[in-house]
Design a protein around this motif. Structure first.
Motif, PDB file in Angstrom:
ATOM      1  N   GLU A 103       0.838  -1.196   0.000  1.00 12.13           N
ATOM      2  CA  GLU A 103       0.000   0.000   0.000  1.00 12.13           C
ATOM      3  C   GLU A 103       0.872   1.245   0.000  1.00 12.13           C
ATOM      4  O   GLU A 103       0.534   2.253  -0.633  1.00 12.13           O
ATOM      5  CB  GLU A 103      -0.928  -0.007   1.208  1.00 12.13           C
ATOM      6  N   TYR A 104       2.002   1.176   0.720  1.00  8.50           N
ATOM      7  CA  TYR A 104       2.965   2.276   0.764  1.00  8.50           C
ATOM      8  C   TYR A 104       4.327   1.733   0.350  1.00  8.50           C
ATOM      9  O   TYR A 104       4.701   0.608   0.722  1.00  8.50           O
ATOM     10  CB  TYR A 104       3.043   2.875   2.169  1.00  8.50           C
ATOM     11  N   GLU A 107       6.856  -0.203   2.567  1.00  4.88           N
ATOM     12  CA  GLU A 107       6.582  -1.558   3.033  1.00  4.88           C
ATOM     13  C   GLU A 107       7.366  -2.613   2.241  1.00  4.88           C
ATOM     14  O   GLU A 107       7.491  -3.759   2.687  1.00  4.88           O
ATOM     15  CB  GLU A 107       5.090  -1.873   2.908  1.00  4.88           C
TER      16      GLU A 107
END
Length: 416
Positions: A103-104, A107
């Protein structure tokens, strides 16, 4: 759950991304027969499998009869992707797929230790267990993008020599990265509709028929790298991406070579002479056909007597301003096919018939400009596939002229 959603802008020829005449501000195509798609929760597992290359089910654990054992196979996971066709505006490159994870950016990468998956590790469940695949696309494949772990760029294990196991190392220096892609029917589906991807490294596929016991020792270890057992190392490097249980893989090698292949067992299901690959080509109902209006084009459809009528009331600026599309036409590179259909138009007009990719929109086999007549006529075109693709789109591009068309008896056969 974290849901991966779409934007309202994208780029690509023949895509559904231009300003279009439509009943909805975010929809460039009108689906006329496809089933409703549901959003799915998703999780992933990563295992070493000592059995034959499986589609699904449980992995085979190591036994004393196995000649090669893997102690540590670790890779850096950079991305999980969903590859789908869309009939809405999207904010990403369809060829790159929709990012499910991370998601980011911070990560990734995540170190995946395949030999440590015992019913799914807690950190993997935390990362992948709350992903939701948005229901706006027609899912084709799920892909996992890997590269060697920078601080640990090798696999370790043991090789049975004369009845005893000897340690081995396999260097990843010949491999830059790989992506393994799984077809939708390779995913496990739970009772609640959740999808589970199990990425298996199949040891038998990796070493099968190679003379592993002929490998030379370096001290008390067998090494496979550019200096030790280099011929075997080359073979093992080329085979590495192919050894995963995926239907489709992409490998990027350190020498600059690339490989983009479907598994032979998958292609063989479609490598059949005389099978008709157009589902519902007799228009028994709306299933498997999609009408697209874009770039100022608009049409509606109706069914009668096993034929489809497409009434183009706004011509649009291009032939693809109105498209009648059938997805998932298999192509096998170098094979010869024949397209047959019967049609007529209210007025004699040229249309374009094409077989192309669902996500790059490149022509992959056939593109013909067809002069339509005002009486029923059967058309036949032979073509050779340029690429392997299980998801090609058959397009009848009917825009640029106001007209009414009727089409029936659509068939595609492999003929040699």
């Amino acid at each position: 759950m974290r849901a991966k959603r779409f934007g309202i802008f994208g780029l690509g020829l023949y895509a559904f991304i231009f300003l279009a005449c439509s009943n909805s501000s975010d929809q460039a195509g009108i689906e006329i027969g496809n089933p409703e798609i549901q959003a799915h929760s998703f999780e992933a597992h990563f295992v070493v499998d000592y059995g034959a290359k499986p589609k699904n089910g449980f992995a085979k654990m190591a036994s004393e009869s196995d000649s090669v054992l893997v102690d540590d196979l670790s890779l850096s996971l950079w991305r999980l992707s969903a590859y789908s066709s869309y009939y809405i505006y999207v904010g990403f490159d369809l060829a790159e797929g929709l990012t499910l994870w991370p998601e980011y950016a911070v990560e990734a990468p995540m170190k995946i230790a395949f030999a440590e998956d015992e019913n799914g590790r807690d950190d993997w469940k935390a990362a992948f267990g709350d992903i939701e695949i948005d229901g706006s696309g027609y899912l084709k494949e799920i892909g996992a993008h890997f590269s060697p772990v920078a601080e640990q760029p090798q696999m370790t294990g043991s090789l049975k020599i004369a009845g005893s196991y000897v340690p081995f190392t396999f260097s990843f220096a010949g491999l830059d990265s790989l992506e393994v892609r799984y077809l939708q029917n390779q995913l496990d589906v739970a009772d609640n509709g959740a999808l589970s991807l199990t990425v298996r490294f199949c040891v038998a596929e990796w070493v099968n028929d190679l003379p592993m016991t002929a490998a030379a020792m370096d001290g008390d270890t067998i090494r496979f790298d550019a200096l030790h057992n280099s011929i075997l190392w080359d073979s093992l490097t080329v085979r590495f991406a192919r050894a995963f249980s995926a239907a489709h893989h992409l490998a990027y090698f350190s020498n600059g070579n690339t490989e983009d292949d479907f598994d032979d067992s998958v292609l063989s299901r479609y490598d059949i002479i005389d099978s008709n690959w157009v589902s519902n080509g007799n228009f028994a109902d709306n299933r498997n056909w999609i009408l697209v209006n874009q770039l100022g084009g608009f049409a509606d459809t109706s069914l009668a007597d096993n034929s489809m009528t497409v009434n183009v009331t706004q011509a649009g600026t291009n032939s693809y301003s109105v498209q009648l599309i059938h997805e998932d036409i298999p192509l096998i590179q170098g094979r010869r096919y024949k397209l047959i259909f019967t049609a007529f138009a209210d007025s004699a007009t040229q249309i374009t018939v094409r077989l192309g990719s669902y996500n790059t929109y490149h022509t992959e086999a056939l593109q013909r400009h067809v002069q339509m007549e005002t009486i029923w006529k059967s058309y036949e075109f032979e073509y050779i596939a340029y690429v392997d693709d299980l998801f090609a789109r058959l397009e009848f591009n009917l825009g640029k002229h106001r007209n009414r068309y009727q089409i029936k008896d659509v068939k595609i056969f492999r003929i040699d």
